[in-house]
Design an enzyme around this catalytic site. Structure first.
Site, mmCIF file in Angstrom:
data_model
loop_
_atom_site.group_PDB
_atom_site.id
_atom_site.type_symbol
_atom_site.label_atom_id
_atom_site.label_comp_id
_atom_site.label_asym_id
_atom_site.label_seq_id
_atom_site.Cartn_x
_atom_site.Cartn_y
_atom_site.Cartn_z
ATOM 1 C CE1 TYR A 1 -148.904 24.953 80.877
ATOM 2 C CE2 TYR A 1 -150.728 26.339 81.577
ATOM 3 C CZ TYR A 1 -150.010 25.169 81.680
ATOM 4 O OH TYR A 1 -150.402 24.212 82.583
ATOM 5 C CG HIS B 1 -145.471 23.292 85.454
ATOM 6 N ND1 HIS B 1 -145.279 24.013 84.300
ATOM 7 C CD2 HIS B 1 -146.555 22.501 85.205
ATOM 8 C CE1 HIS B 1 -146.179 23.674 83.409
ATOM 9 N NE2 HIS B 1 -146.957 22.744 83.934
#
Length: 377
Positions: free
Chosen positions: A57, A117
């Site tokens: 991110y 993820h």
């Protein structure tokens, strides 16, 4: 702050969690560190106790920022979640290397909720199984580096069920859900199935990448004006007993204040059948106007040929609400146009929504080429 059970973990989480994928940024795109830390701590001070981030991110800076935000005693006030980028594992030791890097960035000795993820069938078969990732997850838990094991997910229900049933160590999962996506990806059926197995369920994209906060007038008029579009979208999820926590990517103080207010008056079973019927009517109208189901996550970026892919889809989607002149002006303002796509499919492989540039880019190019000709007449 209302609290909700995280499956069978025995932990209670705040109804609202802080998603750190869309933090406030400066003009150059870097995280506005001072403001981001301030709003994260403000949310925690007001009862939020779940903070979620991931390895990649904000160009790998989100975990670093979260680590700083949780200093001064804030780490002890929250459950911290982050995600192992198993899709980039190339050798077995990569798992441990990623995990230890994350612990260093986050300035902590353990991660409370650790996820694989964006799992899908391909990463399951090509990364998780051959590199023994599940065994490494168990070992990390045994060593106390992670406390609870889960995964985030972007694929279909059959794959979701297969992953759930293939490993007895799952304690929670994270899925995309909102009143538009009830039949997409894991689906409502998947939400119910995960909860039936005792898993906590974390919800991402409750506002469909912000689209349910900024509805077109034709869609918004179907909503009861007694609540904002954001509150209706969040309430749809809080209404369900299977939902443990809703993540919101909050990028401003006002977003934090609004969402904390909504969370504070949320409850299971809060919506009437009339409310639910209304939201399904909104869904029906929305689906007739949505051209590309992009959530703006930007996993597809950067494009090797210079396209602003999320920006391109946003401009195209807005053509249903804008005048022809405004729509063309917005498209012409893009530095690189749809015809620059070379169909390398890199973005398709990275896209959680499985959007295919082979279909969308020619459509966009043709649409605006025709619009350009029409406006010349």
């Amino acid at each position: 702050m209302n609290m909700r059970k995280m499956g069978n973990t025995g932990i209670e989480l705040s109804a609202l969690g802080f998603g750190c994928m869309r933090l406030p940024v400066k003009e150059d795109g870097a995280i506005d560190e001072q403001e981001a830390i301030r709003i994260i701590r403000d949310a925690i001070d007001n009862g939020l106790n779940y903070v979620d981030t991931a390895y990649y991110y904000h160009d790998q800076q989100s975990e670093v920022l979260v680590g700083k935000a949780l200093q001064d005693g804030y780490r002890e006030k929250v459950y911290l979640a982050t995600k192992q980028p198993e899709y980039n594992i190339e050798k077995e030791e990569d798992f441990d290397n990623f995990l230890h890097t994350q612990l260093t960035r986050l300035q902590t000795d353990h991660i409370d909720f650790y996820l694989l993820h964006a799992l899908n069938r391909r990463t399951w078969e090509e990364k998780v199984i051959p590199f023994h990732v599940l065994e490494k997850l168990k070992k990390a838990k045994e060593d106390g580096l992670v406390r609870h094991i889960g995964f985030s997910f972007h694929d279909d229900f059959d794959t979701f069920k297969m992953i759930l049933d293939s490993f007895d160590g799952w304690e929670f999962c994270q899925i995309q859900m909102n009143y538009i996506d009830i039949e997409n990806q894991a689906t409502l059926k998947g939400l119910e199935y995960a909860a039936s197995k005792g898993l906590g369920v974390v919800i991402m994209e409750p506002l469909l990448g912000g689209k349910l906060a900024n509805l077109s007038p034709q869609v918004k008029e179907k909503l009861d004006p007694s609540k904002t579009p954001v509150e209706w979208a969040l309430d749809f999820l809080w209404n369900r007993p299977e939902v443990s926590v809703i993540l919101s990517g909050m990028g401003s103080e006002q977003m934090v204040k609004d969402n904390m207010l909504y969370a504070g008056r949320s409850s299971i079973g809060m919506l009437s059948q009339k409310d639910l019927d209304m939201l399904m009517q909104v869904r029906e109208v929305y689906q007739t106007r949505a051209l590309v189901p992009c959530t703006g996550c930007a996993y597809c970026m950067p494009c090797p040929f210079g396209l602003d892919i999320p920006g391109m889809y946003e401009v195209y989607n807005q053509t249903v609400n804008r005048s022809r002149e405004d729509a063309l002006a917005a498209y012409e303002a893009l530095e690189v146009k749809a015809d620059a796509c070379k169909k390398c499919r890199r973005c398709e492989k990275a896209c959680p929504q499985k959007i295919s540039p082979l279909e969308t880019m020619p459509q966009i190019d043709e649409y605006f080429a025709n619009l350009r000709e029409q406006l010349k007449k």
